[in-house]
Motif scaffolding. Structure first.
Motif, PDB file in Angstrom:
ATOM      1  N   SER A  87       0.816  -1.216   0.000  1.00  0.00           N
ATOM      2  CA  SER A  87       0.000   0.000   0.000  1.00  0.00           C
ATOM      3  C   SER A  87       0.851   1.269   0.000  1.00  0.00           C
ATOM      4  O   SER A  87       0.305   2.363  -0.145  1.00  0.00           O
ATOM      5  CB  SER A  87      -0.938   0.000   1.213  1.00  0.00           C
ATOM      6  OG  SER A  87      -1.908  -1.024   1.082  1.00  0.00           O
ATOM      7  N   GLN A  88       2.169   1.123   0.159  1.00  0.00           N
ATOM      8  CA  GLN A  88       3.064   2.266  -0.052  1.00  0.00           C
ATOM      9  C   GLN A  88       3.064   2.652  -1.528  1.00  0.00           C
ATOM     10  O   GLN A  88       3.419   3.785  -1.881  1.00  0.00           O
ATOM     11  CB  GLN A  88       4.472   1.915   0.424  1.00  0.00           C
ATOM     12  CG  GLN A  88       5.474   3.033   0.356  1.00  0.00           C
ATOM     13  CD  GLN A  88       5.191   4.166   1.324  1.00  0.00           C
ATOM     14  OE1 GLN A  88       4.424   4.008   2.274  1.00  0.00           O
ATOM     15  NE2 GLN A  88       5.798   5.330   1.084  1.00  0.00           N
ATOM     16  N   LEU A  89       2.708   1.705  -2.387  1.00  0.00           N
ATOM     17  CA  LEU A  89       2.475   1.889  -3.829  1.00  0.00           C
ATOM     18  C   LEU A  89       3.730   2.006  -4.675  1.00  0.00           C
ATOM     19  O   LEU A  89       3.664   1.838  -5.900  1.00  0.00           O
ATOM     20  CB  LEU A  89       1.564   3.100  -4.094  1.00  0.00           C
ATOM     21  CG  LEU A  89       0.173   3.041  -3.449  1.00  0.00           C
ATOM     22  CD1 LEU A  89      -0.639   4.262  -3.842  1.00  0.00           C
ATOM     23  CD2 LEU A  89      -0.556   1.761  -3.825  1.00  0.00           C
ATOM     24  N   THR A  90       4.860   2.298  -4.077  1.00  0.00           N
ATOM     25  CA  THR A  90       6.096   2.326  -4.861  1.00  0.00           C
ATOM     26  C   THR A  90       7.281   1.995  -3.966  1.00  0.00           C
ATOM     27  O   THR A  90       7.271   2.306  -2.773  1.00  0.00           O
ATOM     28  CB  THR A  90       6.321   3.692  -5.532  1.00  0.00           C
ATOM     29  OG1 THR A  90       7.563   3.658  -6.248  1.00  0.00           O
ATOM     30  CG2 THR A  90       6.388   4.799  -4.492  1.00  0.00           C
ATOM     31  N   TYR A  91       8.275   1.320  -4.550  1.00  0.00           N
ATOM     32  CA  TYR A  91       9.494   0.978  -3.832  1.00  0.00           C
ATOM     33  C   TYR A  91      10.658   1.849  -4.313  1.00  0.00           C
ATOM     34  O   TYR A  91      11.781   1.730  -3.843  1.00  0.00           O
ATOM     35  CB  TYR A  91       9.821  -0.502  -4.070  1.00  0.00           C
ATOM     36  CG  TYR A  91      10.779  -1.110  -3.085  1.00  0.00           C
ATOM     37  CD1 TYR A  91      10.390  -1.352  -1.765  1.00  0.00           C
ATOM     38  CD2 TYR A  91      12.068  -1.472  -3.465  1.00  0.00           C
ATOM     39  CE1 TYR A  91      11.250  -1.926  -0.855  1.00  0.00           C
ATOM     40  CE2 TYR A  91      12.945  -2.050  -2.571  1.00  0.00           C
ATOM     41  CZ  TYR A  91      12.532  -2.272  -1.259  1.00  0.00           C
ATOM     42  OH  TYR A  91      13.390  -2.840  -0.358  1.00  0.00           O
ATOM     43  N   GLY A  93      13.239   4.702  -4.783  1.00  0.00           N
ATOM     44  CA  GLY A  93      13.839   5.712  -3.918  1.00  0.00           C
ATOM     45  C   GLY A  93      14.042   5.200  -2.509  1.00  0.00           C
ATOM     46  O   GLY A  93      13.307   4.339  -2.023  1.00  0.00           O
ATOM     47  N   ALA A  94      15.025   5.771  -1.826  1.00  0.00           N
ATOM     48  CA  ALA A  94      15.378   5.298  -0.480  1.00  0.00           C
ATOM     49  C   ALA A  94      14.238   5.492   0.509  1.00  0.00           C
ATOM     50  O   ALA A  94      13.970   4.626   1.355  1.00  0.00           O
ATOM     51  CB  ALA A  94      16.629   6.022   0.007  1.00  0.00           C
ATOM     52  N   ALA A  95      13.531   6.616   0.418  1.00  0.00           N
ATOM     53  CA  ALA A  95      12.461   6.895   1.377  1.00  0.00           C
ATOM     54  C   ALA A  95      11.337   5.867   1.267  1.00  0.00           C
ATOM     55  O   ALA A  95      10.842   5.356   2.281  1.00  0.00           O
ATOM     56  CB  ALA A  95      11.920   8.301   1.157  1.00  0.00           C
ATOM     57  N   ASN A  96      10.932   5.561   0.050  1.00  0.00           N
ATOM     58  CA  ASN A  96       9.870   4.572  -0.153  1.00  0.00           C
ATOM     59  C   ASN A  96      10.327   3.169   0.217  1.00  0.00           C
ATOM     60  O   ASN A  96       9.564   2.382   0.778  1.00  0.00           O
ATOM     61  CB  ASN A  96       9.393   4.600  -1.608  1.00  0.00           C
ATOM     62  CG  ASN A  96       8.524   5.798  -1.900  1.00  0.00           C
ATOM     63  OD1 ASN A  96       7.607   6.111  -1.158  1.00  0.00           O
ATOM     64  ND2 ASN A  96       8.831   6.490  -2.988  1.00  0.00           N
ATOM     65  N   ALA A  97      11.576   2.846  -0.101  1.00  0.00           N
ATOM     66  CA  ALA A  97      12.107   1.529   0.262  1.00  0.00           C
ATOM     67  C   ALA A  97      12.153   1.368   1.777  1.00  0.00           C
ATOM     68  O   ALA A  97      11.781   0.310   2.319  1.00  0.00           O
ATOM     69  CB  ALA A  97      13.500   1.350  -0.336  1.00  0.00           C
ATOM     70  N   ASN A  98      12.603   2.407   2.469  1.00  0.00           N
ATOM     71  CA  ASN A  98      12.639   2.352   3.934  1.00  0.00           C
ATOM     72  C   ASN A  98      11.238   2.234   4.520  1.00  0.00           C
ATOM     73  O   ASN A  98      11.001   1.467   5.468  1.00  0.00           O
ATOM     74  CB  ASN A  98      13.328   3.602   4.494  1.00  0.00           C
ATOM     75  CG  ASN A  98      14.830   3.595   4.248  1.00  0.00           C
ATOM     76  OD1 ASN A  98      15.428   2.541   4.072  1.00  0.00           O
ATOM     77  ND2 ASN A  98      15.428   4.780   4.218  1.00  0.00           N
ATOM     78  N   ALA A  99      10.299   2.992   3.968  1.00  0.00           N
ATOM     79  CA  ALA A  99       8.922   2.942   4.467  1.00  0.00           C
ATOM     80  C   ALA A  99       8.321   1.562   4.248  1.00  0.00           C
ATOM     81  O   ALA A  99       7.650   1.012   5.130  1.00  0.00           O
ATOM     82  CB  ALA A  99       8.080   4.009   3.776  1.00  0.00           C
ATOM     83  N   THR A 100       8.561   0.995   3.085  1.00  0.00           N
ATOM     84  CA  THR A 100       7.999  -0.318   2.754  1.00  0.00           C
ATOM     85  C   THR A 100       8.511  -1.395   3.700  1.00  0.00           C
ATOM     86  O   THR A 100       7.741  -2.210   4.208  1.00  0.00           O
ATOM     87  CB  THR A 100       8.324  -0.688   1.299  1.00  0.00           C
ATOM     88  OG1 THR A 100       7.802   0.328   0.431  1.00  0.00           O
ATOM     89  CG2 THR A 100       7.711  -2.021   0.925  1.00  0.00           C
ATOM     90  N   THR A 101       9.814  -1.390   3.937  1.00  0.00           N
ATOM     91  CA  THR A 101      10.387  -2.418   4.813  1.00  0.00           C
ATOM     92  C   THR A 101       9.984  -2.192   6.267  1.00  0.00           C
ATOM     93  O   THR A 101       9.783  -3.156   7.012  1.00  0.00           O
ATOM     94  CB  THR A 101      11.916  -2.448   4.695  1.00  0.00           C
ATOM     95  OG1 THR A 101      12.436  -1.126   4.866  1.00  0.00           O
ATOM     96  CG2 THR A 101      12.333  -2.962   3.334  1.00  0.00           C
ATOM     97  N   TYR A 102       9.808  -0.936   6.669  1.00  0.00           N
ATOM     98  CA  TYR A 102       9.370  -0.672   8.038  1.00  0.00           C
ATOM     99  C   TYR A 102       7.927  -1.146   8.240  1.00  0.00           C
ATOM    100  O   TYR A 102       7.576  -1.693   9.285  1.00  0.00           O
ATOM    101  CB  TYR A 102       9.480   0.817   8.368  1.00  0.00           C
ATOM    102  CG  TYR A 102       9.142   1.102   9.814  1.00  0.00           C
ATOM    103  CD1 TYR A 102      10.064   0.826  10.815  1.00  0.00           C
ATOM    104  CD2 TYR A 102       7.893   1.611  10.179  1.00  0.00           C
ATOM    105  CE1 TYR A 102       9.755   1.056  12.151  1.00  0.00           C
ATOM    106  CE2 TYR A 102       7.579   1.847  11.500  1.00  0.00           C
ATOM    107  CZ  TYR A 102       8.517   1.567  12.484  1.00  0.00           C
ATOM    108  OH  TYR A 102       8.202   1.784  13.814  1.00  0.00           O
TER     109      TYR A 102
END
Length: 239
Positions: A87-91, A93-102
């Motif tokens: 549901s983060q919708l994109t991986y 960039g570092a910010a999205n990758a960090n959010a997704t894994t968190y």
């Protein structure tokens, strides 16, 4: 037929979203919608033959293969890593990758806490551990964390998941007393834990307002219950 309408109220920029309703991956928009529909179905179709005796006493009909049930729960758990982090919708960039894994981390913690809390609670209530309660506790924790998995701390995810697991255990005998036959515990998991997770947003997200969360739950619930009741009654008349 039903879900796209209520889903658009939040994720399509509808009135829920305009009010500031917070539900990141769908504790209400997805799970409680299914729970309300399931509740309507259980009420309108009635219990299975033999589920409640002539005296009204509950006679549980146990599942025939607990190993398969456990496998199903673990498959759902794995699927949740697409559901919540997705549901983060994109991986990109570092910010999205960090959010997704968190989000994957908070989802895992909530599921584990739900399992342990449900197991201990059922053990205390019924005098022995119940693996089916633990399994539904996993799902209760997953559903509860779905609304705010993107912004809770790790301790908060444990608490939210654990409370979701406990809610599931207490909701099962409540449905029994109401003579509602929920075959797989879908109503405690998806409806009750979904509502809890959506309300829990208010304790972890300063942008969430309790009145908005409650209003959205009530209106979505009323719409889904009425709409799904019509579908169930048509199906009952046809078959």
């Amino acid at each position: 037929l039903i879900y796209p309408i209520s889903g658009a109220w939040k994720w399509g920029g509808g009135w829920c979203d305009a009010m500031g309703f917070q539900d990141f991956a769908g504790s209400v928009v997805v799970h409680a919608v299914g729970g309300f529909a399931g509740l309507a179905g259980a009420i309108f179709l009635g219990p299975r033959i033999g589920r409640f005796g002539k005296d009204g006493k509950s006679s549980p009909i146990p599942g025939h293969n607990i190993s398969f049930a456990a496998l199903g729960v673990f498959i759902l758990w794995v699927g949740w890593y697409g559901f919540n982090p997705g549901s983060q919708l994109t991986y990109a960039g570092a910010a999205n990758a960090n959010a997704t894994t968190y989000i994957a981390l908070t989802t895992t913690l909530a599921a584990a806490a739900g399992a342990v809390a449900a197991l201990i609670t059922a053990w205390g209530l019924f005098g022995k551990p119940d693996v089916t309660m633990a399994l539904n506790g996993v799902l209760g924790g997953l559903v509860a964390i779905t609304a705010n998995c993107d912004r809770v701390s790790q301790p908060e995810s444990l608490i939210i998941g654990a409370i979701g697991g406990v809610i599931v255990v207490f909701a099962v005998p409540l449905l029994d007393r109401l003579k509602i036959d929920d075959v797989v515990g879908a109503i405690p998991v998806h409806l009750f834990a979904g509502i809890w997770g959506t309300l829990a947003v208010c304790f972890t997200n300063s942008a969430a307002r309790f009145s908005v969360q409650v209003t959205s739950i009530v209106i979505v619930g009323a719409f889904v219950t009425v709409a799904s009741a019509v579908v169930w009654l048509v199906l009952k008349a046809m078959f």
